[in-house]
Enzyme design. Structure first.
Site, mmCIF file in Angstrom:
data_model
loop_
_atom_site.group_PDB
_atom_site.id
_atom_site.type_symbol
_atom_site.label_atom_id
_atom_site.label_comp_id
_atom_site.label_asym_id
_atom_site.label_seq_id
_atom_site.Cartn_x
_atom_site.Cartn_y
_atom_site.Cartn_z
ATOM 1 N N PRO A 78 0.616 -1.292 0.017
ATOM 2 C CA PRO A 78 0.112 0.020 0.080
ATOM 3 C C PRO A 78 0.823 1.326 0.080
ATOM 4 C CG PRO A 78 -0.799 -1.554 1.355
ATOM 5 C CD PRO A 78 0.279 -2.188 1.129
ATOM 6 N N CYS A 79 0.236 2.213 -0.991
ATOM 7 C CA CYS A 79 1.327 3.403 -0.933
ATOM 8 C C CYS A 79 0.897 4.634 -0.136
ATOM 9 C CB CYS A 79 1.255 3.523 -2.466
ATOM 10 S SG CYS A 79 -0.309 4.144 -3.056
#
Length: 389
Positions: A78-79
């Site tokens: 997840p960014c």
């Protein structure tokens, strides 16, 4: 070649890997809507997707020791902890899953891995954390102690004199340089197991802005291809010097041109309500949100915290008006086939597409990695042939 994908989302990177010839033995995603999208297309029998072993699963629950014959582990943690938007808590954000990506490498010991994330990870704020990620991936079995900070662990990893378990490097890439119809910058982190005695080399671009400018403003073949008058769109101010240089030296740039929005949407026509090609009202221009011109790759699709940010994810038509991309158009910008459907709302579908790795970038990276593992030979995937077509 056998692979596993974690943080699979709606399948952009997974499709790229499939096109490059990898066969997924395990796929995991925590988001119910993204999993529902993939399973919908799996049930439809979409090519490659029909063979994916997709499941709703928290990566923290995977026993990677059961998957010990993998050629590749890939995925995009997840960014949000590192993105330009959001609160930027980085490694202190509960959504930071880089430790889980490293655990997967440690337990499965694949021949190689490929992880991707936002370019902000390589920026000043998070560069020390990127250094820790790379150092830990080089020696995944040198686990961080409970009373050890990331900086202390990174120093211990760097000081180690033992042979690295993986040869690792990272690079910042633009997806448009690899055939995606989006200007989307990502950090790619590659690793190859050190006992294979392969030192990875950088991934080289296959497409360029210079080649696009050559075909638009030197030969004019871009406009001919679209049945338009030469120079339909004026040269942007920032490109004038580049075009003059191309004309002066008269040397045709190598490789393929950037894929423009006009290229990507060719043949699709105006929204007709079929296959997610449905008009969404409300698009408008305001400062910082001006849409994507047709004769360049689109601006990066945005997911937003709660769906699509107003004013972005839209095109600027030839008459200067703007409208939102339909889900079908956005899917083309990600490189998904037209039979790949999104069963959820436009907002939810655009969130998934805004988070997706463009499949052409995944395919290029997968082909490159497969060639490294195969002594310079391609992996038998279809990606190169499809890009050439």
């Amino acid at each position: 070649m056998q692979s596993a994908e974690l943080f699979a989302g709606c399948g952009g990177l997974a499709l790229g890997m499939s096109l490059a010839g990898f066969r997924h033995q395990h796929m995991a995603e925590f988001d119910q809507d993204a999993v529902a999208t993939v399973l919908h297309n799996k049930a439809k029998g979409v090519e490659h997707v029909r063979d994916w072993p997709m499941g709703l699963q928290d990566v923290r629950e995977i026993d990677w020791k059961k998957l010990t014959s993998l050629d590749l582990i890939s995925g995009g943690p997840p960014c949000q902890p590192f993105g330009i938007g959001g609160k930027k808590h980085g490694q202190d954000d509960h959504r930071d899953m880089w430790p889980e990506a490293i655990r997967a490498v440690r337990e499965a010991n694949p021949r190689s891995f490929l992880f991707e994330n936002v370019r902000n990870l390589a920026g000043p704020r998070f560069r020390s954390y990127l250094d820790w990620i790379v150092s830990h991936l080089e020696r995944p079995n040198m686990v961080r102690k409970s009373d050890e900070s990331h900086a202390e662990h990174c120093a211990r990893l760097t000081a180690s004199r033992g042979r690295k378990e993986f040869n690792v490097f990272w690079q910042l890439v633009n997806a448009a340089d690899f055939g995606a119809a989006q200007i989307r910058y990502r950090v790619l982190i590659f690793g190859i197991r050190s006992d294979l005695d392969i030192i990875p080399t950088p991934l080289m671009p296959t497409h360029s802005r210079d080649r696009l400018l050559w075909e638009q403003y030197v030969t004019g073949e871009y406009w001919t291809r679209h049945g338009l008058g030469r120079g339909r769109t004026p040269i942007l101010q920032q490109d004038r010097a580049r075009v003059e240089r191309l004309k002066r030296f008269d040397v045709e740039p190598a490789g393929a041109p950037w894929v423009t929005l006009r290229d990507a949407l060719k043949g699709l026509g105006e929204p007709n309500g079929k296959r997610n090609h449905l008009l969404q009202a409300g698009a408008r221009v305001y400062p910082g949100h001006t849409g994507s011109p047709l004769d360049l790759p689109a601006k990066a699709l945005k997911a937003g915290d709660h769906g699509v940010p107003g004013g972005e994810n839209m095109m600027v038509r030839d008459d200067g008006s703007v409208r939102y991309f339909t889900t079908r158009e956005a899917a083309r910008l990600v490189g998904l086939p037209d039979d790949y459907e999104f069963p959820r709302s436009w907002t939810e579908s655009m969130r998934q597409l805004g988070n997706a790795v463009p499949a052409p970038l995944g395919a290029a990276a997968g082909e490159w990695l497969a060639a490294q593992l195969n002594g310079g030979k391609a992996n038998g995937g279809l990606a190169s042939a499809r890009r050439a077509a």
